[in-house]
Design a protein around this motif. Structure first.
Motif, short mmCIF file in Angstrom:
data_model
loop_
_atom_site.label_atom_id
_atom_site.label_comp_id
_atom_site.label_asym_id
_atom_site.label_seq_id
_atom_site.Cartn_x
_atom_site.Cartn_y
_atom_site.Cartn_z
N VAL A 130 0.86 -1.13 0.01
CA VAL A 130 0.06 -0.05 -0.13
C VAL A 130 0.89 1.18 0.06
CG1 VAL A 130 -1.73 1.24 1.13
CG2 VAL A 130 -1.91 -1.30 1.32
N SER A 131 0.96 1.95 -1.06
CA SER A 131 1.87 3.10 -1.19
C SER A 131 1.12 4.53 -0.96
CB SER A 131 2.47 3.14 -2.75
OG SER A 131 1.28 3.49 -3.50
N ASP A 132 1.94 5.40 -0.70
CA ASP A 132 1.01 6.54 -0.35
C ASP A 132 2.04 7.68 -0.81
OD1 ASP A 132 2.90 6.98 1.74
OD2 ASP A 132 1.75 6.11 3.13
N GLY A 133 2.05 9.07 -0.49
CA GLY A 133 2.78 10.32 -0.95
C GLY A 133 3.87 10.31 -0.15
N VAL A 167 -1.38 -1.23 -4.48
CA VAL A 167 -2.52 -0.37 -4.26
C VAL A 167 -1.99 0.72 -3.80
CG1 VAL A 167 -4.32 -2.32 -4.33
CG2 VAL A 167 -3.44 -1.04 -2.07
N GLU A 168 -2.85 1.96 -4.03
CA GLU A 168 -2.24 3.19 -3.39
C GLU A 168 -3.49 3.96 -2.56
OE1 GLU A 168 -0.91 7.63 -5.60
OE2 GLU A 168 -1.75 6.02 -6.72
N ASP A 169 -2.94 4.49 -1.59
CA ASP A 169 -3.78 5.32 -0.52
C ASP A 169 -3.77 6.80 -0.80
OD1 ASP A 169 -4.92 6.58 1.28
OD2 ASP A 169 -3.90 5.64 3.25
N LYS A 170 -4.64 7.03 -1.90
CA LYS A 170 -4.64 8.42 -2.42
C LYS A 170 -5.30 9.53 -1.40
CE LYS A 170 -5.01 6.68 -7.21
NZ LYS A 170 -6.16 6.86 -8.53
N GLU A 171 -5.72 9.25 -0.39
CA GLU A 171 -6.01 10.21 0.78
C GLU A 171 -4.82 10.74 1.09
OE1 GLU A 171 -8.93 9.03 3.57
OE2 GLU A 171 -10.41 8.76 1.92
N MET A 172 -3.63 9.61 1.49
CA MET A 172 -2.42 10.24 1.93
C MET A 172 -1.38 10.59 0.88
SD MET A 172 -2.82 10.04 5.36
CE MET A 172 -4.52 10.85 4.83
N TYR A 173 -1.73 11.56 -0.05
CA TYR A 173 -1.18 11.83 -1.42
C TYR A 173 0.23 12.66 -0.91
CZ TYR A 173 -3.44 16.43 -0.20
OH TYR A 173 -4.06 17.34 0.32
N ALA A 174 0.42 13.12 0.31
CA ALA A 174 1.31 14.15 0.62
C ALA A 174 1.91 13.83 2.11
CB ALA A 174 1.31 15.55 0.09
N MET A 175 3.27 14.45 2.44
CA MET A 175 3.53 14.63 3.86
C MET A 175 2.66 15.48 4.76
SD MET A 175 5.87 12.34 3.73
CE MET A 175 6.22 12.54 5.56
N GLY A 176 2.04 16.43 4.34
CA GLY A 176 1.09 17.26 5.15
C GLY A 176 0.00 16.31 5.65
N PRO A 177 -0.71 15.66 4.71
CA PRO A 177 -1.89 14.99 5.29
C PRO A 177 -1.55 13.71 5.98
CG PRO A 177 -2.18 15.45 3.13
CD PRO A 177 -0.86 15.92 3.47
N ILE A 178 -0.13 13.15 5.82
CA ILE A 178 0.41 12.05 6.53
C ILE A 178 0.65 12.62 7.77
CG2 ILE A 178 2.23 10.61 6.64
CD1 ILE A 178 2.25 10.31 3.62
N THR A 179 1.44 13.65 8.01
CA THR A 179 1.75 13.85 9.35
C THR A 179 0.36 14.12 10.13
OG1 THR A 179 3.76 15.02 8.64
CG2 THR A 179 2.96 15.70 10.78
N GLN A 189 -9.79 2.04 2.00
CA GLN A 189 -10.78 1.18 1.16
C GLN A 189 -10.00 0.13 0.18
OE1 GLN A 189 -13.81 0.51 1.63
NE2 GLN A 189 -13.49 1.71 3.73
N PRO A 190 -8.88 0.85 -0.90
CA PRO A 190 -7.90 -0.03 -1.66
C PRO A 190 -7.57 -1.06 -0.74
CG PRO A 190 -7.67 2.28 -2.23
CD PRO A 190 -8.50 2.21 -0.99
N LEU A 191 -7.06 -0.94 0.44
CA LEU A 191 -6.23 -1.88 1.15
C LEU A 191 -7.37 -2.92 1.47
CD1 LEU A 191 -4.46 -3.61 3.39
CD2 LEU A 191 -4.83 -1.40 4.78
N LEU A 192 -8.55 -2.60 1.95
CA LEU A 192 -9.49 -3.34 2.49
C LEU A 192 -10.04 -4.25 1.48
CD1 LEU A 192 -11.47 -4.26 4.80
CD2 LEU A 192 -13.23 -2.55 4.10
N VAL A 207 1.98 -4.76 3.45
CA VAL A 207 3.13 -3.67 3.73
C VAL A 207 2.51 -2.46 3.48
CG1 VAL A 207 5.21 -3.02 2.99
CG2 VAL A 207 4.85 -5.54 2.86
N VAL A 208 2.51 -1.41 4.64
CA VAL A 208 1.93 -0.16 4.55
C VAL A 208 2.78 0.86 5.08
CG1 VAL A 208 -0.44 -1.21 4.91
CG2 VAL A 208 0.91 -0.37 6.92
N HIS A 209 2.60 1.93 4.88
CA HIS A 209 3.30 2.95 5.56
C HIS A 209 2.59 3.72 6.70
CE1 HIS A 209 5.05 7.48 5.17
NE2 HIS A 209 5.57 6.83 5.95
N VAL A 210 1.39 4.24 6.15
CA VAL A 210 0.45 5.09 7.18
C VAL A 210 -0.93 4.63 6.93
CG1 VAL A 210 1.92 7.07 7.26
CG2 VAL A 210 0.09 6.94 5.64
N ALA A 211 -1.34 3.74 6.26
CA ALA A 211 -2.61 3.12 6.02
C ALA A 211 -2.64 2.16 7.25
CB ALA A 211 -2.83 2.26 4.81
N SER A 212 -3.99 2.07 7.84
CA SER A 212 -4.21 1.50 9.08
C SER A 212 -4.64 0.07 8.98
CB SER A 212 -5.70 2.18 9.83
OG SER A 212 -5.18 3.53 10.23
#
Length: 351
Positions: A9-12, A35-47, A65-68, A78-83
């Motif tokens: 699960v990738s992200d920004g 798959v991509e977590d598009k809600e976490m598109y940049a470091m601002g939303p990730i933080t 949702q793409p993860l689920l 394998v995730v970065h910030v996806a729950s």
């Protein structure tokens, strides 16, 4: 024999390009889905997301949702910030291993994973070098008034006399107290060696021999507070360490000591720190993490002249995300070859 199926699960932060390095695992018989977590598109939303989870728990964040939708038949996620929450764990019927490519594990439900016998690994030292560099930089910036002077020049002022004028010192004459001697604390010490600082350490979970072999002195927490000219925090946030620093702890520090926090805001009672700075009970502070981010315009920190503030950037480095992938990839290669993984969070689980 069924192939080991891995979901990435990738992200920004850890982008598709970085996650694609895990395709090396196909050489070991794995089947990869990305798959991509598009809600976490940049470091601002990730933080913002990570702070939300740290303050309010994993259920405060929505399920990716793409993860689920893709996790049902996967053995490894394998995730970065996806729950990795209960909803995901329930849906992933074949799940054996979860890799969170962060130093913290707040976005994984450790209790639920352990109950299901699912191994959790993370990337504990991914930002250790970046945070260690930054922590020492914050010590020097607050002691030598670097950021303060910079701002005053931009404000049209040429200041040569600061509030800490009587206790600006060379680092070689100072005692630095490290609270926590894990991946980051040890690297902070390595950097301080070059400055000639005396380093003392409080960490009840580390063998004192390891501390002494690193050239430091193992002390009690009270001894550290009394002796240190800089108190630098390098603990994980947990129920045991929440508000580890409060009025009692600040009252035991030197009047000229600096408090450095590049770890987690929850480790500190902010009101107690503000009071200590306002009353000049300590010499100053350098802070990178806050209970509310961005810092509100009316925050009392902004009215102080003995604090250096930065915007939660200690771990920022082009190398941090690459380190995350390197650490996770090495462990999963070991797993697929039947070798021990190095960064297991719940080590009593056997797969």
């Amino acid at each position: 024999m069924e192939k080991v199926k891995i979901l990435l699960v990738s992200d920004g932060g850890i982008t598709n390009e970085l996650m694609e390095q895990f395709y090396e695992l196909e050489e070991y018989g794995a089947e990869i889905t990305l798959v991509e977590d598009k809600e976490m598109y940049a470091m601002g939303p990730i933080t913002d997301r990570m702070l939300q989870i740290e303050l309010n728990g994993i259920d405060a964040a929505p399920t990716c949702q793409p993860l689920l939708e893709a996790c049902a038949d996967k053995h490894i996620i394998v995730v970065h910030v996806a729950s990795i929450n209960k909803e995901v764990i329930h849906a992933a019927k074949k799940l054996k291993v979860v890799a969170v490519l962060r130093g913290g594990i707040e976005n994984a439900d450790l209790t639920a994973l352990t109950e299901k016998g699912i191994t959790l690994i993370n990337a504990p030292w991914r930002s250790a070098h970046a945070v260690a560099d930054f922590s020492v930089g914050m010590m020097i910036a607050e002691n030598k008034n670097i950021a303060r002077s910079h701002k005053m020049i931009f404000d049209g002022q040429w200041c040569k006399n600061y509030i800490n004028q009587e206790y600006i010192h060379d680092m070689r004459t100072r005692t630095v107290g490290l609270v926590g001697f894990g991946h980051i604390g040890q690297r902070v010490n390595e950097r301080l060696v070059g400055f000639g600082s005396r380093v003392i350490v409080y960490d009840p979970y580390i063998d004192p021999k390891i501390i002494e072999e690193a050239g430091c002195i193992s002390v009690t927490f009270e001894e550290l507070l009394k002796q240190s000219d800089f108190v630098s925090v390098h603990l994980r946030l947990s129920e045991k360490t929440k508000h580890f620093f409060s009025e009692k702890e600040f009252s035991k520090m030197k009047k000229t000591a600096y408090f450095i926090n590049t770890a987690r805001s929850g480790l500190v009672d902010t009101n107690a720190l503000v009071n200590a700075l306002q009353n000049k009970d300590i010499g100053g502070a350098a802070i990178d993490v806050y209970d509310i981010e961005p810092l509100p315009n009316d925050h009392p920190f902004l009215k102080l002249n003995n604090v250096t503030l930065t915007s939660h950037i200690a771990g920022t480095s082009a190398d941090t995300m690459r380190n995350s992938v390197e650490i996770g990839l090495e462990d999963l290669k070991n797993y697929l070859q039947g070798l021990p993984m190095k960064n297991i969070v719940n080590p009593k689980i056997n797969n």
